[in-house]
Design a protein around this motif. Structure first.
Motif, short mmCIF file in Angstrom:
data_model
loop_
_atom_site.label_atom_id
_atom_site.label_comp_id
_atom_site.label_asym_id
_atom_site.label_seq_id
_atom_site.Cartn_x
_atom_site.Cartn_y
_atom_site.Cartn_z
N ILE A 175 -35.14 -35.76 36.66
CA ILE A 175 -35.84 -34.85 35.74
C ILE A 175 -36.67 -35.68 34.77
CG2 ILE A 175 -35.57 -33.03 34.03
CD1 ILE A 175 -32.86 -32.38 35.28
N ASN A 176 -37.91 -35.25 34.57
CA ASN A 176 -38.83 -35.96 33.66
C ASN A 176 -39.52 -34.97 32.74
OD1 ASN A 176 -38.51 -38.63 34.77
ND2 ASN A 176 -39.63 -37.89 36.55
N GLY A 177 -40.13 -35.51 31.70
CA GLY A 177 -40.94 -34.70 30.80
C GLY A 177 -40.13 -33.77 29.94
N ILE A 178 -40.73 -32.63 29.61
CA ILE A 178 -40.10 -31.66 28.71
C ILE A 178 -38.86 -31.03 29.35
CG2 ILE A 178 -41.47 -29.65 29.40
CD1 ILE A 178 -40.59 -30.56 25.78
N ALA A 179 -38.84 -30.96 30.68
CA ALA A 179 -37.66 -30.42 31.36
C ALA A 179 -36.43 -31.27 31.07
CB ALA A 179 -37.91 -30.33 32.86
N ILE A 188 -35.84 -32.87 28.25
CA ILE A 188 -35.41 -32.51 26.89
C ILE A 188 -34.61 -31.20 26.94
CG2 ILE A 188 -36.18 -31.89 24.56
CD1 ILE A 188 -36.67 -34.84 25.32
N TYR A 189 -35.09 -30.23 27.70
CA TYR A 189 -34.35 -28.97 27.84
C TYR A 189 -32.98 -29.19 28.46
CZ TYR A 189 -38.64 -26.41 26.74
OH TYR A 189 -39.75 -25.91 26.13
N PHE A 190 -32.94 -30.02 29.48
CA PHE A 190 -31.65 -30.29 30.12
C PHE A 190 -30.71 -31.03 29.17
CE2 PHE A 190 -28.64 -32.88 32.44
CZ PHE A 190 -28.00 -31.89 33.17
N MET A 191 -31.22 -31.97 28.40
CA MET A 191 -30.37 -32.69 27.46
C MET A 191 -29.80 -31.77 26.38
SD MET A 191 -29.73 -35.73 28.24
CE MET A 191 -29.82 -35.59 29.99
N THR A 192 -30.52 -30.70 26.07
CA THR A 192 -29.97 -29.71 25.14
C THR A 192 -28.74 -29.05 25.74
OG1 THR A 192 -32.20 -29.26 24.32
CG2 THR A 192 -30.52 -27.62 23.84
N VAL A 193 -28.82 -28.68 27.01
CA VAL A 193 -27.67 -28.11 27.71
C VAL A 193 -26.57 -29.15 27.86
CG1 VAL A 193 -26.89 -27.12 29.91
CG2 VAL A 193 -29.07 -26.42 28.93
N ASN A 194 -26.97 -30.38 28.06
CA ASN A 194 -26.04 -31.48 28.28
C ASN A 194 -25.11 -31.71 27.07
OD1 ASN A 194 -25.12 -33.53 30.04
ND2 ASN A 194 -26.20 -35.04 28.81
N LEU A 195 -25.52 -31.27 25.89
CA LEU A 195 -24.68 -31.42 24.70
C LEU A 195 -23.33 -30.73 24.87
CD1 LEU A 195 -27.26 -30.82 21.84
CD2 LEU A 195 -26.07 -32.95 22.33
N VAL A 196 -23.31 -29.61 25.57
CA VAL A 196 -22.07 -28.85 25.72
C VAL A 196 -21.56 -28.84 27.15
CG1 VAL A 196 -22.52 -27.38 23.73
CG2 VAL A 196 -23.36 -26.70 26.00
N LEU A 197 -22.15 -29.63 28.02
CA LEU A 197 -21.78 -29.60 29.42
C LEU A 197 -20.37 -30.16 29.68
CD1 LEU A 197 -22.97 -28.66 32.04
CD2 LEU A 197 -23.92 -30.92 32.40
N LEU A 198 -20.00 -31.24 29.03
CA LEU A 198 -18.67 -31.83 29.26
C LEU A 198 -17.54 -30.86 28.89
CD1 LEU A 198 -16.94 -34.18 30.23
CD2 LEU A 198 -17.12 -35.14 27.93
N PRO A 199 -17.54 -30.29 27.68
CA PRO A 199 -16.46 -29.34 27.38
C PRO A 199 -16.48 -28.12 28.30
CG PRO A 199 -17.87 -29.63 25.45
CD PRO A 199 -18.37 -30.54 26.51
N LEU A 200 -17.67 -27.70 28.70
CA LEU A 200 -17.79 -26.55 29.60
C LEU A 200 -17.17 -26.85 30.96
CD1 LEU A 200 -19.32 -23.85 29.09
CD2 LEU A 200 -21.12 -24.80 30.52
N ILE A 201 -17.49 -28.00 31.52
CA ILE A 201 -16.92 -28.41 32.80
C ILE A 201 -15.41 -28.55 32.68
CG2 ILE A 201 -16.84 -30.27 34.51
CD1 ILE A 201 -19.80 -30.82 33.85
N TYR A 202 -14.96 -29.12 31.57
CA TYR A 202 -13.53 -29.32 31.35
C TYR A 202 -12.77 -27.99 31.32
CZ TYR A 202 -9.28 -31.20 29.13
OH TYR A 202 -8.00 -31.55 28.82
N VAL A 203 -13.30 -27.01 30.59
CA VAL A 203 -12.64 -25.71 30.51
C VAL A 203 -12.56 -25.07 31.89
CG1 VAL A 203 -12.91 -23.34 29.67
CG2 VAL A 203 -13.18 -25.23 28.10
N VAL A 204 -13.65 -25.12 32.65
CA VAL A 204 -13.66 -24.51 33.98
C VAL A 204 -12.64 -25.19 34.90
CG1 VAL A 204 -15.06 -24.19 36.06
CG2 VAL A 204 -16.03 -23.68 33.82
#
Length: 137
Positions: free
Chosen positions: A96-100, A102-118
């Motif tokens: 992933i490059n460019g502005i996409a 940045i958008y993904f890194m925003t989601v990435n902030l909460v991805l670890l706890p989300l994966i852990y809960v699931v």
């Protein structure tokens, strides 16, 4: 070893924080609802904090029947979540490059706890089903 888990009541509080924060985060991320200025900042912060604190309350509160197997499931779930998170992070950096990005890194902030809960909830469900099956025999 000392058990540092929250009391069981924190699990419900965690779900009450986690679910609305996830829903609000999805609505904001996909542009279904939008705000400007200070309100946008406050809501973004509330979503990230709600998901993080909610997931910690969900996973780090005692289960109804807390035993060594549950502790083992907690550790295995954390390791599996870390492996999956790392693989997703590496793949996103490479693909992933460019502005996409940045958008993904925003989601990435909460991805670890989300994966852990699931993963943790799926493993607990699997363990409970296995225990029920063994009790029937």
């Amino acid at each position: 070893m000392k058990n540092l888990l929250f009391p069981r009541q924190f699990q419900m509080a965690g779900w009450l924080l986690f679910v609305p924060a996830i829903i609000l985060g999805i609505l904001i991320y996909f542009g279904v609802i939008s705000f400007a200025g200070v309100i946008e900042t406050i809501l973004n912060d509330a979503v990230i904090i709600g998901i993080t604190v909610g997931s910690i309350f969900i996973v780090c509160s005692k289960e109804k029947h807390e035993d060594e197997m549950i502790s083992s499931i907690r550790l295995a779930s954390l390791l599996n979540a870390l492996y999956i998170y790392s693989a997703i992070l590496i793949a996103s950096v490479l693909l992933i490059n460019g502005i996409a990005f940045i958008y993904f890194m925003t989601v990435n902030l909460v991805l670890l706890p989300l994966i852990y809960v699931v993963i943790f909830r799926l493993e607990i469900h699997r363990y409970n089903k296995m225990s029920e099956y063994e009790e029937q025999d």
